[in-house]
Design a protein around this motif. Structure first.
Motif, PDB file in Angstrom:
ATOM      1  N   THR A 202      -9.167   7.659  -6.856  1.00  0.00           N
ATOM      2  CA  THR A 202      -8.781   9.060  -6.805  1.00  0.00           C
ATOM      3  C   THR A 202      -9.810   9.905  -7.536  1.00  0.00           C
TER       4      THR A 202
ATOM      5  N   VAL B  22      -6.558   1.896  -5.586  1.00  0.00           N
ATOM      6  CA  VAL B  22      -6.699   3.286  -5.167  1.00  0.00           C
ATOM      7  C   VAL B  22      -7.843   3.912  -5.959  1.00  0.00           C
TER       8      VAL B  22
ATOM      9  N   VAL C  19      -8.001   3.670  -0.378  1.00  0.00           N
ATOM     10  CA  VAL C  19      -6.869   2.794  -0.677  1.00  0.00           C
ATOM     11  C   VAL C  19      -7.191   1.471   0.014  1.00  0.00           C
TER      12      VAL C  19
ATOM     13  N   LYS D 133       0.828  -1.202   0.000  1.00  0.00           N
ATOM     14  CA  LYS D 133       0.000   0.000   0.000  1.00  0.00           C
ATOM     15  C   LYS D 133       0.864   1.255   0.000  1.00  0.00           C
ATOM     16  N   GLU D 134       1.877   1.262   0.848  1.00  0.00           N
ATOM     17  CA  GLU D 134       2.782   2.413   0.931  1.00  0.00           C
ATOM     18  C   GLU D 134       3.530   2.610  -0.383  1.00  0.00           C
TER      19      GLU D 134
ATOM     20  N   TYR E 156       2.348   6.467  -6.946  1.00  0.00           N
ATOM     21  CA  TYR E 156       1.240   7.197  -7.585  1.00  0.00           C
ATOM     22  C   TYR E 156       1.414   8.700  -7.404  1.00  0.00           C
ATOM     23  N   GLN E 157       1.746   9.120  -6.178  1.00  0.00           N
ATOM     24  CA  GLN E 157       1.959  10.544  -5.922  1.00  0.00           C
ATOM     25  C   GLN E 157       3.105  11.082  -6.774  1.00  0.00           C
TER      26      GLN E 157
ATOM     27  N   PHE F 184      -6.403  10.768  -2.576  1.00  0.00           N
ATOM     28  CA  PHE F 184      -6.794   9.364  -2.478  1.00  0.00           C
ATOM     29  C   PHE F 184      -8.111   9.304  -1.710  1.00  0.00           C
TER      30      PHE F 184
ATOM     31  N   THR G 200       1.003   4.030  -3.116  1.00  0.00           N
ATOM     32  CA  THR G 200       0.604   5.424  -2.915  1.00  0.00           C
ATOM     33  C   THR G 200       1.779   6.379  -3.129  1.00  0.00           C
ATOM     34  N   LYS G 201       2.967   5.969  -2.745  1.00  0.00           N
ATOM     35  CA  LYS G 201       4.156   6.807  -2.979  1.00  0.00           C
ATOM     36  C   LYS G 201       4.437   6.908  -4.474  1.00  0.00           C
TER      37      LYS G 201
END
Length: 164
Positions: free
Chosen positions: A119, A117, A108, A45-46, A52-53, A105, A49-50
């Motif tokens: 968005t 995710v 998630v 997950k981390e 994706y950002q 987000f 999301t990292k």
């Protein structure tokens, strides 16, 4: 990581004290395996999301090299397989000229090697906002596969609830 281990341990102790024998235990999964699966899920997950950002919020195309696998499989019918195909597609959309933003987000959700995710992309001068659901499969700390569903937010919706 420490909080994750504590949470998983409390969950397992509570389940044991309550006499709960869940599906995982019925299938012969040990408590250690359950904790490891939970930790892997959180790690994935981390990572997603990292990544994706950095790619979609910061518009850093080098994120593809850091987080996406060489043999990346793409299920979006408009993008080819591999990191270079994603880079070419995003450059064609003009991502490098878009303003940087913090990705919003809405949800998630993860289980094991899959991370989803949801968005919401804001309305732009070129059109309405969109809601996007991306599903990523992670293997060996790299994104190896992707599916997505993209829907524009209608201006004249019958139902006034948000789509996210």
């Amino acid at each position: 990581m420490f909080k994750t281990t504590i949470f998983a341990s409390i969950l397992l102790v509570t389940a044991s004290v309550a006499g709960f024998a869940g599906p995982a235990q019925a299938q012969g999964v040990t408590e250690t395996q359950m904790v490891q699966d939970y930790q892997l899920t959180q790690k994935n997950k981390e990572l997603v999301t990292k990544a994706y950002q950095e790619l979609f919020g910061d518009h850093d195309l080098t994120a593809l090299d850091r987080y996406w696998a060489d043999e990346y499989i793409q299920h979006n019918p408009y993008i080819g397989d591999g990191r270079e195909a994603v880079k070419t597609f995003l450059e064609g959309l003009g991502i490098l000229s878009w303003p940087k933003q913090q990705v919003r987000f809405e949800r998630v959700i993860a289980e094991g090697d899959l991370v989803m995710v949801q968005t919401a992309q804001p309305t732009s001068a070129n059109g309405p906002g969109t809601v996007i659901v991306d599903i990523f499969r992670v293997e060996n700390d790299k994104i190896v596969e992707h599916w997505d569903v993209i829907q524009q937010i209608p201006a004249d919706a019958t139902n006034k609830r948000t789509m996210y």
